[in-house]
Design a protein around this motif. Structure first.
Motif, mmCIF file in Angstrom:
data_model
loop_
_atom_site.group_PDB
_atom_site.id
_atom_site.type_symbol
_atom_site.label_atom_id
_atom_site.label_comp_id
_atom_site.label_asym_id
_atom_site.label_seq_id
_atom_site.Cartn_x
_atom_site.Cartn_y
_atom_site.Cartn_z
ATOM 1 N N THR A 104 1.189 4.185 -2.762
ATOM 2 C CA THR A 104 1.017 5.583 -2.359
ATOM 3 C C THR A 104 2.155 6.441 -2.898
ATOM 4 O OG1 THR A 104 -0.127 4.890 -0.353
ATOM 5 C CG2 THR A 104 0.772 7.112 -0.367
ATOM 6 N N SER A 125 -7.556 9.322 -1.021
ATOM 7 C CA SER A 125 -7.696 7.941 -0.540
ATOM 8 C C SER A 125 -6.991 6.982 -1.487
ATOM 9 C CB SER A 125 -9.180 7.556 -0.410
ATOM 10 O OG SER A 125 -9.797 7.553 -1.674
ATOM 11 N N ILE A 126 -6.636 5.854 -0.940
ATOM 12 C CA ILE A 126 -6.043 4.785 -1.745
ATOM 13 C C ILE A 126 -6.421 3.455 -1.098
ATOM 14 C CG2 ILE A 126 -3.841 4.944 -0.507
ATOM 15 C CD1 ILE A 126 -2.493 4.261 -3.271
ATOM 16 N N ASP A 127 -6.733 2.476 -1.922
ATOM 17 C CA ASP A 127 -7.067 1.157 -1.383
ATOM 18 C C ASP A 127 -6.474 0.082 -2.278
ATOM 19 O OD1 ASP A 127 -9.292 0.025 -3.346
ATOM 20 O OD2 ASP A 127 -9.739 2.144 -2.981
ATOM 21 N N VAL A 128 -6.121 -1.027 -1.670
ATOM 22 C CA VAL A 128 -5.578 -2.143 -2.440
ATOM 23 C C VAL A 128 -6.140 -3.456 -1.918
ATOM 24 C CG1 VAL A 128 -3.408 -1.075 -3.179
ATOM 25 C CG2 VAL A 128 -3.519 -2.176 -0.939
ATOM 26 N N ASP A 129 -6.338 -4.391 -2.841
ATOM 27 C CA ASP A 129 -6.682 -5.769 -2.490
ATOM 28 C C ASP A 129 -5.481 -6.641 -2.794
ATOM 29 O OD1 ASP A 129 -9.286 -5.202 -1.733
ATOM 30 O OD2 ASP A 129 -10.066 -5.492 -3.759
ATOM 31 N N PHE A 130 -5.234 -7.600 -1.924
ATOM 32 C CA PHE A 130 -4.094 -8.497 -2.103
ATOM 33 C C PHE A 130 -4.602 -9.799 -2.703
ATOM 34 C CE2 PHE A 130 -3.235 -5.928 1.798
ATOM 35 C CZ PHE A 130 -2.404 -5.019 1.167
ATOM 36 N N LEU A 167 0.841 -1.203 0.000
ATOM 37 C CA LEU A 167 0.000 0.000 0.000
ATOM 38 C C LEU A 167 0.877 1.254 0.000
ATOM 39 C CD1 LEU A 167 -2.858 1.334 0.311
ATOM 40 C CD2 LEU A 167 -2.377 1.366 2.758
#
Lengths: 145, 158
Positions: free
Chosen positions: A70, A85-90, A66
């Protein structure tokens, strides 16, 4: 550092950063939070510990991914941009020494309540043709005067 | 005709939405330096005092990602009982303010939600924990969410 302006950005714009994570980087990342436990042998620092949970070698912490995503976005937007905002899926594990490429793709530009806003997809690719990480980011950029 | 059955899982619903103070940490210069090394950051807002002073925030700031490194132990949990394995499936960060070197960050956490999804590979139960980061002035500088997924994996053959 180059400044990015809202008027210069279009959907389809893409940028990237190569990244080859290693143990020293992971230890430094953990030391930022707690130097006393940064080198503790576990799945993030020790190949044998990782093998015990079925991984071929030590893996990269998701939070580190993440933070790298960023960095890619904040480098691109410039000093007067704002990351909202920032989002991640693994999706898959990232291994130490993987040849990763962190990519970001502009998917939309819009006026969000009068704010010049850019939506991005962010994702990682590895040398095995996989996308271990996928996510999105929302950025506000300045206008040209 | 078949009837789809809801997945069976247990959790402590009383933990949902109950915010708990879980600790605080000072954003020390040596910790920031470690973070910059780890991530390869060269952004002058974080690394160049003169350039940062002339920039939009009037001085050095700290990458918001450093909040992700803080050790947050003993926070609330919904004690999900499902499957035989759990792993970190996602992370989200909302940035609401600037972090400065020397700030003291207070962290509070709650369990935002627990929910199940059933797909091709079976049922997964997600537990989303939310962390709020406040500085010494009481300003919320960031909110992050960490999703853990619980699932049943097939036993390995010897």
């Amino acid at each position: 550092m180059e400044q990015r302006y809202f008027e210069d950005v279009e959907p389809g714009d893409e940028f990237s950063l190569p990244w080859r994570p290693d143990r020293a980087q992971v230890v430094a990342f953990r030391a930022a939070g707690n130097p006393e436990t940064a080198e503790r042998p576990d799945r993030f620092t020790d190949d044998e510990a990782a093998k015990q949970i079925g991984m071929p070698k030590a893996i990269v912490p998701g939070a580190f991914a993440l933070c790298m995503a960023t960095r890619v976005v904040t480098d691109w937007m410039g000093a007067y941009g704002t990351l909202h905002s920032i989002d991640v899926d693994f999706r898959r594990p990232m291994l130490h020494e993987d040849a990763l490429n962190i990519l970001a793709l502009v998917t939309d530009t819009l006026e969000d309540g009068g704010r010049p806003t850019v939506k991005l997809d962010v994702y990682f690719e590895n040398e095995r043709g996989e996308r271990p990480v996928q996510g999105t980011a929302l950025v506000e950029l300045p206008r040209k005067l | 005709m078949t009837t789809e059955q809801a997945p069976v899982f247990e959790y402590d619903a009383s933990a949902i939405g109950v915010e708990v103070e879980v600790g605080s940490a000072e954003i020390l210069p040596d910790r920031v330096a470690q973070y910059l090394v780890a991530t390869g950051e060269t952004n002058p807002l974080y690394t160049d005092e003169a350039a940062a002073a002339a920039g939009p925030h009037g001085g050095l700031t700290v990458p918001p990602g450093i909040l992700q490194t803080l050790s947050i132990a003993g926070g609330p949990t919904a004690k999900v009982k499902f499957g035989n394995t759990a792993f970190h499936s996602g992370q989200r960060m909302e940035v609401l303010g600037q972090i400065r070197p020397g700030d003291t960050i207070h962290v509070s956490s709650d369990v935002k939600e627990v929910y199940a999804k059933t797909g091709r590979t079976g049922t997964m139960v997600f537990e989303v924990r939310r962390n709020r980061f406040r500085n010494q002035h009481g300003d919320v500088v960031a909110v992050s969410e960490q999703a853990m997924v619980h699932r049943q994996t097939a036993p390995r053959e010897a």
